[in-house]
Design a protein around this motif. Structure first.
Motif, PDB file in Angstrom:
ATOM      1  N   GLU A 291       0.826  -1.214   0.000  1.00  0.00           N
ATOM      2  CA  GLU A 291       0.000   0.000   0.000  1.00  0.00           C
ATOM      3  C   GLU A 291       0.860   1.263   0.000  1.00  0.00           C
ATOM      4  O   GLU A 291       0.457   2.292  -0.543  1.00  0.00           O
ATOM      5  CB  GLU A 291      -0.933  -0.002   1.207  1.00  0.00           C
ATOM      6  CG  GLU A 291      -2.051  -1.032   1.116  1.00  0.00           C
ATOM      7  CD  GLU A 291      -2.899  -1.088   2.374  1.00  0.00           C
ATOM      8  OE1 GLU A 291      -2.520  -0.417   3.369  1.00  0.00           O
ATOM      9  OE2 GLU A 291      -3.921  -1.794   2.364  1.00  0.00           O
ATOM     10  N   ALA A 292       2.072   1.164   0.568  1.00  0.00           N
ATOM     11  CA  ALA A 292       2.973   2.322   0.595  1.00  0.00           C
ATOM     12  C   ALA A 292       3.705   2.507  -0.727  1.00  0.00           C
ATOM     13  O   ALA A 292       4.360   3.529  -0.928  1.00  0.00           O
ATOM     14  CB  ALA A 292       3.979   2.172   1.729  1.00  0.00           C
ATOM     15  N   GLY A 293       3.611   1.521  -1.616  1.00  0.00           N
ATOM     16  CA  GLY A 293       4.229   1.673  -2.928  1.00  0.00           C
ATOM     17  C   GLY A 293       5.264   0.638  -3.297  1.00  0.00           C
ATOM     18  O   GLY A 293       5.862   0.717  -4.377  1.00  0.00           O
ATOM     19  N   ALA A 294       5.496  -0.365  -2.444  1.00  0.00           N
ATOM     20  CA  ALA A 294       6.452  -1.420  -2.782  1.00  0.00           C
ATOM     21  C   ALA A 294       5.838  -2.357  -3.816  1.00  0.00           C
ATOM     22  O   ALA A 294       4.729  -2.849  -3.603  1.00  0.00           O
ATOM     23  CB  ALA A 294       6.845  -2.200  -1.532  1.00  0.00           C
ATOM     24  N   PRO A 295       6.513  -2.617  -4.937  1.00  0.00           N
ATOM     25  CA  PRO A 295       5.960  -3.532  -5.951  1.00  0.00           C
ATOM     26  C   PRO A 295       5.845  -4.944  -5.389  1.00  0.00           C
ATOM     27  O   PRO A 295       6.817  -5.489  -4.864  1.00  0.00           O
ATOM     28  CB  PRO A 295       6.987  -3.471  -7.089  1.00  0.00           C
ATOM     29  CG  PRO A 295       7.812  -2.246  -6.822  1.00  0.00           C
ATOM     30  CD  PRO A 295       7.809  -2.061  -5.345  1.00  0.00           C
ATOM     31  N   ALA A 296       4.668  -5.534  -5.510  1.00  0.00           N
ATOM     32  CA  ALA A 296       4.436  -6.864  -4.940  1.00  0.00           C
ATOM     33  C   ALA A 296       5.409  -7.895  -5.488  1.00  0.00           C
ATOM     34  O   ALA A 296       5.898  -8.762  -4.748  1.00  0.00           O
ATOM     35  CB  ALA A 296       2.992  -7.293  -5.210  1.00  0.00           C
ATOM     36  N   GLY A 297       5.721  -7.819  -6.790  1.00  0.00           N
ATOM     37  CA  GLY A 297       6.599  -8.797  -7.398  1.00  0.00           C
ATOM     38  C   GLY A 297       8.046  -8.694  -6.954  1.00  0.00           C
ATOM     39  O   GLY A 297       8.826  -9.620  -7.159  1.00  0.00           O
ATOM     40  N   SER A 298       8.415  -7.569  -6.354  1.00  0.00           N
ATOM     41  CA  SER A 298       9.797  -7.372  -5.905  1.00  0.00           C
ATOM     42  C   SER A 298       9.944  -7.481  -4.396  1.00  0.00           C
ATOM     43  O   SER A 298      11.038  -7.331  -3.855  1.00  0.00           O
ATOM     44  CB  SER A 298      10.302  -5.986  -6.347  1.00  0.00           C
ATOM     45  OG  SER A 298      10.223  -5.831  -7.741  1.00  0.00           O
ATOM     46  N   LEU A 299       8.827  -7.732  -3.715  1.00  0.00           N
ATOM     47  CA  LEU A 299       8.826  -7.794  -2.260  1.00  0.00           C
ATOM     48  C   LEU A 299       8.942  -9.253  -1.834  1.00  0.00           C
ATOM     49  O   LEU A 299       7.991 -10.023  -1.953  1.00  0.00           O
ATOM     50  CB  LEU A 299       7.527  -7.173  -1.734  1.00  0.00           C
ATOM     51  CG  LEU A 299       7.470  -6.742  -0.267  1.00  0.00           C
ATOM     52  CD1 LEU A 299       8.535  -5.686   0.027  1.00  0.00           C
ATOM     53  CD2 LEU A 299       6.087  -6.193   0.060  1.00  0.00           C
ATOM     54  N   PHE A 300      10.116  -9.644  -1.334  1.00  0.00           N
ATOM     55  CA  PHE A 300      10.375 -11.039  -0.999  1.00  0.00           C
ATOM     56  C   PHE A 300      10.286 -11.273   0.509  1.00  0.00           C
ATOM     57  O   PHE A 300      10.207 -10.333   1.309  1.00  0.00           O
ATOM     58  CB  PHE A 300      11.750 -11.455  -1.508  1.00  0.00           C
ATOM     59  CG  PHE A 300      11.887 -11.338  -3.010  1.00  0.00           C
ATOM     60  CD1 PHE A 300      10.843 -11.684  -3.849  1.00  0.00           C
ATOM     61  CD2 PHE A 300      13.063 -10.885  -3.576  1.00  0.00           C
ATOM     62  CE1 PHE A 300      10.959 -11.589  -5.238  1.00  0.00           C
ATOM     63  CE2 PHE A 300      13.202 -10.779  -4.951  1.00  0.00           C
ATOM     64  CZ  PHE A 300      12.145 -11.133  -5.785  1.00  0.00           C
ATOM     65  N   ALA A 301      10.347 -12.547   0.882  1.00  0.00           N
ATOM     66  CA  ALA A 301      10.233 -12.920   2.294  1.00  0.00           C
ATOM     67  C   ALA A 301      11.314 -12.242   3.136  1.00  0.00           C
ATOM     68  O   ALA A 301      11.062 -11.822   4.263  1.00  0.00           O
ATOM     69  CB  ALA A 301      10.314 -14.435   2.430  1.00  0.00           C
ATOM     70  N   ARG A 302      12.537 -12.120   2.596  1.00  0.00           N
ATOM     71  CA  ARG A 302      13.620 -11.513   3.372  1.00  0.00           C
ATOM     72  C   ARG A 302      13.323 -10.054   3.720  1.00  0.00           C
ATOM     73  O   ARG A 302      13.745  -9.560   4.784  1.00  0.00           O
ATOM     74  CB  ARG A 302      14.945 -11.638   2.623  1.00  0.00           C
ATOM     75  CG  ARG A 302      14.958 -10.986   1.245  1.00  0.00           C
ATOM     76  CD  ARG A 302      16.271 -11.253   0.517  1.00  0.00           C
ATOM     77  NE  ARG A 302      16.252 -10.799  -0.856  1.00  0.00           N
ATOM     78  CZ  ARG A 302      16.450  -9.548  -1.234  1.00  0.00           C
ATOM     79  NH1 ARG A 302      16.709  -8.621  -0.320  1.00  0.00           N
ATOM     80  NH2 ARG A 302      16.407  -9.215  -2.525  1.00  0.00           N
ATOM     81  N   HIS A 303      12.613  -9.353   2.825  1.00  0.00           N
ATOM     82  CA  HIS A 303      12.242  -7.964   3.124  1.00  0.00           C
ATOM     83  C   HIS A 303      11.283  -7.912   4.308  1.00  0.00           C
ATOM     84  O   HIS A 303      11.450  -7.103   5.237  1.00  0.00           O
ATOM     85  CB  HIS A 303      11.575  -7.313   1.902  1.00  0.00           C
ATOM     86  CG  HIS A 303      12.458  -7.192   0.713  1.00  0.00           C
ATOM     87  ND1 HIS A 303      12.136  -7.708  -0.518  1.00  0.00           N
ATOM     88  CD2 HIS A 303      13.684  -6.600   0.557  1.00  0.00           C
ATOM     89  CE1 HIS A 303      13.096  -7.438  -1.383  1.00  0.00           C
ATOM     90  NE2 HIS A 303      14.049  -6.778  -0.756  1.00  0.00           N
ATOM     91  N   ILE A 304      10.271  -8.770   4.261  1.00  0.00           N
ATOM     92  CA  ILE A 304       9.269  -8.762   5.332  1.00  0.00           C
ATOM     93  C   ILE A 304       9.878  -9.230   6.648  1.00  0.00           C
ATOM     94  O   ILE A 304       9.524  -8.726   7.719  1.00  0.00           O
ATOM     95  CB  ILE A 304       8.063  -9.651   4.944  1.00  0.00           C
ATOM     96  CG1 ILE A 304       7.454  -9.168   3.626  1.00  0.00           C
ATOM     97  CG2 ILE A 304       7.011  -9.637   6.049  1.00  0.00           C
ATOM     98  CD1 ILE A 304       7.043  -7.704   3.621  1.00  0.00           C
ATOM     99  N   GLU A 305      10.820 -10.158   6.589  1.00  0.00           N
ATOM    100  CA  GLU A 305      11.491 -10.616   7.811  1.00  0.00           C
ATOM    101  C   GLU A 305      12.252  -9.476   8.478  1.00  0.00           C
ATOM    102  O   GLU A 305      12.269  -9.367   9.705  1.00  0.00           O
ATOM    103  CB  GLU A 305      12.438 -11.773   7.472  1.00  0.00           C
ATOM    104  CG  GLU A 305      11.707 -13.073   7.159  1.00  0.00           C
ATOM    105  CD  GLU A 305      12.620 -14.113   6.531  1.00  0.00           C
ATOM    106  OE1 GLU A 305      13.834 -13.821   6.398  1.00  0.00           O
ATOM    107  OE2 GLU A 305      12.122 -15.192   6.162  1.00  0.00           O
ATOM    108  N   GLU A 306      12.896  -8.629   7.664  1.00  0.00           N
ATOM    109  CA  GLU A 306      13.619  -7.481   8.222  1.00  0.00           C
ATOM    110  C   GLU A 306      12.660  -6.516   8.913  1.00  0.00           C
ATOM    111  O   GLU A 306      12.946  -6.006  10.000  1.00  0.00           O
ATOM    112  CB  GLU A 306      14.394  -6.762   7.116  1.00  0.00           C
ATOM    113  CG  GLU A 306      15.637  -7.486   6.650  1.00  0.00           C
ATOM    114  CD  GLU A 306      16.672  -7.608   7.755  1.00  0.00           C
ATOM    115  OE1 GLU A 306      16.930  -6.608   8.451  1.00  0.00           O
ATOM    116  OE2 GLU A 306      17.203  -8.719   7.938  1.00  0.00           O
TER     117      GLU A 306
END
Length: 340
Positions: A291-306
């Motif tokens: 929703e803030a603008g991160a492309p879904a296809g480029s957002l990986f598990a490691r990003h969310i873990e951080e």
């Protein structure tokens, strides 16, 4: 004597999808007993065995159910003579009795790599064609083998349960895309073309080791079957459905829980997020990042873990940078995810 078993199988798969489409069409409250105008269903056809088998089954079944059937082929312009091949596909679709039929040329960009860029361009063209023709659905020829490959690609990315769920039988805006062949193997589609004397085109990109999916198809899956025995494709496709069921349930839970973890200004409260199960919490974080603008296809598990460590392992960390120039940081017990 009935049709060949392969032909019967593809026709049955398409018939079921068409029945579902007819069931989904609403009737007018003023004339509840009147059937609405015949819907239009398009088939996306590359000229390959899977999509030609699908086109032939649609051409056979649609008239019997009062459905109009047409076809779209997308010219990606990635190979010499692609425009001529696209015109050949148009002729073959018309010979099957489909109408309207058209070829759509696209320009393939570079974002996300060649395979992803071609897919994005193709779906954009199919979306536009569906709107232009007023189609109620677009049928896609993905098979059980394609599903197995998609699951393995998701596993390699390590992106969680949603990646392992593969392709949905119904997807897109208002359920536009339907995949009747997800329970059928690639050989069934090819056999159906052969016994019907349907000419097919084998895309050389499907055998090019430069492409990840091609390597997986010709090297990875055969190696797995050699090591583990037959049935790997069926097991992976079954895993996709089980994972999809789990992911859908968790997505629903996260959607219901999200409002309860935001304060009056809409910011996410870290203490309330911490109390949620990790699978639910990370779904909320992922949704907030998109929703803030991160492309879904480029957002990986490691990003969310951080980002999750700002909740579960807070030690005064700084800003977390996410794709799309989105940043996440913890401020006063709140999680702020915004454009940097």
């Amino acid at each position: 004597m009935g049709p060949h078993p392969a032909v019967a199988a593809i026709r049955l798969a398409v018939r079921r999808v068409l029945h579902d489409l007819l069931t989904d069409i609403p009737t007018s409250p003023d004339t509840p007993h009147e059937r609405p105008p015949a819907p239009l269903v398009l088939v996306a056809c590359s000229g390959g065995a899977d999509s030609m088998a699908l086109a032939s089954a649609l051409a056979f079944e649609a008239p019997r159910l009062g459905i109009r059937a047409g076809g779209i082929t997308v010219d990606h312009g990635l190979q010499p003579g692609s425009d001529l091949r696209a015109e050949e596909v148009v002729l073959r679709l018309r010979e099957l009795g489909l109408e309207p039929v058209e070829s759509v040329a696209v320009t393939v960009g570079r974002a996300g790599g060649p395979e992803a860029a071609a897919r994005d361009a193709r779906y954009a063209a199919l979306d536009a064609a569906a709107l232009r023709h007023g189609a109620g659905a677009v049928l896609l020829g993905h098979t059980r083998d394609d599903q197995a490959e998609t699951v393995l690609l998701g596993l390699a990315r390590g992106s969680g349960t949603r990646s392992l769920s593969g392709m949905a039988a119904v997807s897109g805006a208002d359920g536009r895309y339907r995949r009747p062949f997800l329970q059928l193997d690639r050989q069934t589609a090819r056999k159906a073309c052969m016994v019907q004397s349907l000419p097919v085109w084998d895309d050389p990109h499907n055998a090019d080791p430069a492409y990840t999916r091609s390597r997986l198809r010709h090297e990875g899956l055969p190696a797995l079957e050699k090591a583990l025995g037959k049935g790997v494709v069926e097991a992976l496709a079954r895993t996709a459905q089980l994972s999809r069921d789990d992911a859908d349930a968790l997505d629903t839970w996260a959607g219901q829980a999200e409002a309860s973890v935001r304060d009056a200004t809409g910011l996410l409260e870290c203490a309330k997020l911490y109390a949620l199960p990790p699978a639910v919490r990370r779904r909320i974080l992922r949704r907030a990042a998109i929703e803030a603008g991160a492309p879904a296809g480029s957002l990986f598990a490691r990003h969310i873990e951080e980002v999750d460590r700002l909740i579960t392992g807070w030690r005064g960390q700084g800003v977390i940078n996410l794709p799309g120039k989105v940043v996440a940081q913890r401020q006063g017990g709140r999680l702020v995810i915004r454009q940097g």
